[in-house]
Design an enzyme around this catalytic site. Structure first.
Site, PDB file in Angstrom:
ATOM      1  N   HIS A 222       0.896  -1.195   0.035  1.00 41.48           N
ATOM      2  CA  HIS A 222      -0.110   0.051  -0.008  1.00 41.48           C
ATOM      3  C   HIS A 222       0.589   1.245  -0.011  1.00 41.48           C
ATOM      4  CE1 HIS A 222      -3.134   2.785   0.644  1.00 41.48           C
ATOM      5  NE2 HIS A 222      -3.488   2.669   1.709  1.00 41.48           N
ATOM      6  N   MET A 266       8.270  -2.529  -7.672  1.00 36.00           N
ATOM      7  CA  MET A 266       7.117  -1.613  -7.012  1.00 36.00           C
ATOM      8  C   MET A 266       7.193  -0.458  -7.948  1.00 36.00           C
ATOM      9  SD  MET A 266       6.161  -3.360  -4.785  1.00 36.00           S
ATOM     10  CE  MET A 266       5.016  -2.370  -3.574  1.00 36.00           C
ATOM     11  N   GLY A 267       6.161   0.356  -7.960  1.00 35.94           N
ATOM     12  CA  GLY A 267       5.801   1.560  -8.474  1.00 35.94           C
ATOM     13  C   GLY A 267       5.066   1.508  -9.878  1.00 35.94           C
ATOM     14  N   PHE A 268       4.839   0.190 -10.265  1.00 29.25           N
ATOM     15  CA  PHE A 268       3.972   0.129 -11.480  1.00 29.25           C
ATOM     16  C   PHE A 268       2.769  -0.668 -11.314  1.00 29.25           C
ATOM     17  CE2 PHE A 268       8.451   0.372 -12.753  1.00 29.25           C
ATOM     18  CZ  PHE A 268       8.435   1.296 -13.850  1.00 29.25           C
ATOM     19  N   HIS A 270      -1.680  -0.849 -10.954  1.00 28.39           N
ATOM     20  CA  HIS A 270      -2.624  -0.331  -9.829  1.00 28.39           C
ATOM     21  C   HIS A 270      -3.650  -1.395  -9.535  1.00 28.39           C
ATOM     22  CE1 HIS A 270      -5.007   2.290  -7.398  1.00 28.39           C
ATOM     23  NE2 HIS A 270      -4.018   3.201  -7.271  1.00 28.39           N
ATOM     24  N   ARG A 279      -2.757  10.444 -11.824  1.00 30.66           N
ATOM     25  CA  ARG A 279      -2.263  11.355 -10.948  1.00 30.66           C
ATOM     26  C   ARG A 279      -0.498  11.263 -11.504  1.00 30.66           C
ATOM     27  NH1 ARG A 279      -3.253   8.346  -5.560  1.00 30.66           N
ATOM     28  NH2 ARG A 279      -2.644   6.651  -7.011  1.00 30.66           N
ATOM     29  N   ASP A 321       3.436   6.378  -6.870  1.00 31.51           N
ATOM     30  CA  ASP A 321       4.724   6.234  -6.199  1.00 31.51           C
ATOM     31  C   ASP A 321       5.984   6.417  -7.124  1.00 31.51           C
ATOM     32  OD1 ASP A 321       3.473   5.843  -3.699  1.00 31.51           O
ATOM     33  OD2 ASP A 321       2.763   3.772  -4.439  1.00 31.51           O
ATOM     34  N   ARG A 346      -2.254  12.258   3.266  1.00 30.12           N
ATOM     35  CA  ARG A 346      -3.474  11.693   3.435  1.00 30.12           C
ATOM     36  C   ARG A 346      -4.573  11.789   4.721  1.00 30.12           C
ATOM     37  NH1 ARG A 346      -4.886   7.194   0.242  1.00 30.12           N
ATOM     38  NH2 ARG A 346      -3.716   8.347  -1.187  1.00 30.12           N
ATOM     39  N   ARG A 365     -18.939  -5.012   9.571  1.00 31.96           N
ATOM     40  CA  ARG A 365     -18.936  -6.462  10.103  1.00 31.96           C
ATOM     41  C   ARG A 365     -19.254  -7.568   9.045  1.00 31.96           C
ATOM     42  NH1 ARG A 365     -18.968 -11.762  11.203  1.00 31.96           N
ATOM     43  NH2 ARG A 365     -18.841 -12.189  13.660  1.00 31.96           N
TER      44      ARG A 365
END
Length: 379
Positions: A222, A266-268, A270, A279, A321, A346, A365
């Site tokens: 995340h 990481m960074g690729f 979504h 973004r 990211d 955030r 729940r």
């Protein structure tokens, strides 16, 4: 008996309605209260966007003045919070410091258990104002440096950079940081936001929900991805005397090899955007401005080579990211501080969702399907 449909990771499940933001995977767009995020980043300050997320509309001049005055007067780090941070080892991850600091801020808040709309808004504003002092001080103490007090004559982004580095940042650096805060501010029902809403649904207080959200954000699937991007750059090797093309050649070769070994880069990609994170173009423009400001073409080469190799091999595009990591690096932030910077932004989205959950609450729940042994006797 009909077998229940299991949605692992709640994929495809619509858990609730929200008026805060809309992520449209079909058009690769992101709206905050109806406004395209790229337009907000181009025309607004982070303070204006925070106000928008909490109050549904952009502030007029008098509303913005009152909000800015409150934010600037609540920046100072309380001695109790500073003391709690000082008890933590500099060997621990900054996310642990962030989580602990927010918990202490909540415990010390005079209206900690008051979840009225007025109290929650005041707590959200206070947390937004104070949290940069937590991040700035934590980076400085890890470097053996003293705390720098906030300045009320600087806006949010300029003051954040001042407290971290002890000098006034150039306008283009302040603007790039402002853009990053806006882009990271909110993103619908992501893992940390949903965590905050689950905690809020139990009628727990705002700081408890934010503390839980920080725990969710710490996970590399995340929030830790912007740190991982810089670790990739560092593994390839950042050579300041290298040309753009030379850096691109090396990073492209690195990516080809990494994919051949089935490494997770990481960074690729979504979970929501299938055709590119909406973004990224805005954040990439901010990165380009920082590369020009600091005269670091090799960073663009590393960026371009990795992106091109991933596109050619997997047709997977970067997420936010990917450009954010090197942008923060060029500004001077330590890599381990990148995810706390994510928190600083955030906090606005989390607390907007907390207030929305309180306003129309139902305990979250879900059910589970048991797949263990049938009932049996204890021997």
């Amino acid at each position: 008996m009909t077998e229940p449909t299991i949605h692992k990771g709640l994929a495809g499940v619509t858990a609730d309605v929200t008026a805060i933001s809309k992520v449209n995977s079909d058009t690769n767009s992101l709206l905050y209260r109806g406004y395209p995020v790229q337009e907000l980043a181009a025309k607004c300050s982070f303070e204006q966007v925070a106000y928008l997320l909490w109050n549904s509309e952009l502030p007029n001049d008098s509303e913005l003045k009152a909000f800015v005055n409150f934010e600037r007067s609540h920046r100072k780090l309380d001695e109790n919070v500073k003391g709690a941070i000082d008890l933590l080892s500099t060997a621990c991850h900054p996310m642990d410091v962030a989580r602990t600091a927010v918990s202490v801020l909540g415990a010390n808040h005079a209206r900690a258990q008051d979840s009225s709309p007025e109290a929650n808004l005041e707590k959200a504003m206070s947390l937004l104002a104070t949290f940069p002092s937590v991040v700035a001080y934590d980076q400085r103490r890890r470097r053996g440096e003293e705390l720098i007090e906030p300045r009320e004559d600087l806006d949010y982004s300029a003051n954040f950079l001042w407290m971290t580095f002890g000098e006034e940042a150039a306008p283009e650096v302040v603007e790039a940081f402002n853009v990053s805060m806006i882009l990271y501010a909110e993103h619908s029902f992501n893992a940390s936001t949903f965590t905050a809403r689950v905690i809020t649904s139990t009628l727990a207080d705002l700081h408890s929900a934010v503390t839980g959200a920080i725990g969710a954000l710490k996970g590399p699937l995340h929030g830790g991805a912007n740190e991982a991007v810089m670790h990739t750059f560092e593994e390839i090797g950042i050579r300041k005397d290298e040309s753009l093309d030379e850096a691109a050649t090396r990073s492209k070769a690195w990516m080809v090899d990494a994919l051949a070994q089935k490494k997770k880069v990481m960074g690729f990609g979504h979970r929501v955007y299938k055709n590119g994170d909406s973004r990224v173009p805005t954040m990439k423009s901010a990165l380009d401005a920082m590369i020009k400001h600091y005269d670091r073409p090799e960073m663009l080469g590393l960026y371009n080579g990795l992106e091109a190799a991933m596109e050619e091999a997997k047709q997977i595009k970067p997420n936010l990211d990917y450009p954010a990591g090197p942008t923060y690096n060029l500004m001077g932030f330590d890599t381990e501080m990148f995810t706390p910077l994510f928190i600083a932004a955030r906090i606005t989205g989390w607390t907007a969702h907390i207030m929305e959950q309180v306003a129309d609450n139902a305990l979250i729940r879900p059910l589970s399907e048991y797949n263990g042994p049938e009932q049996r006797q204890v021997p």
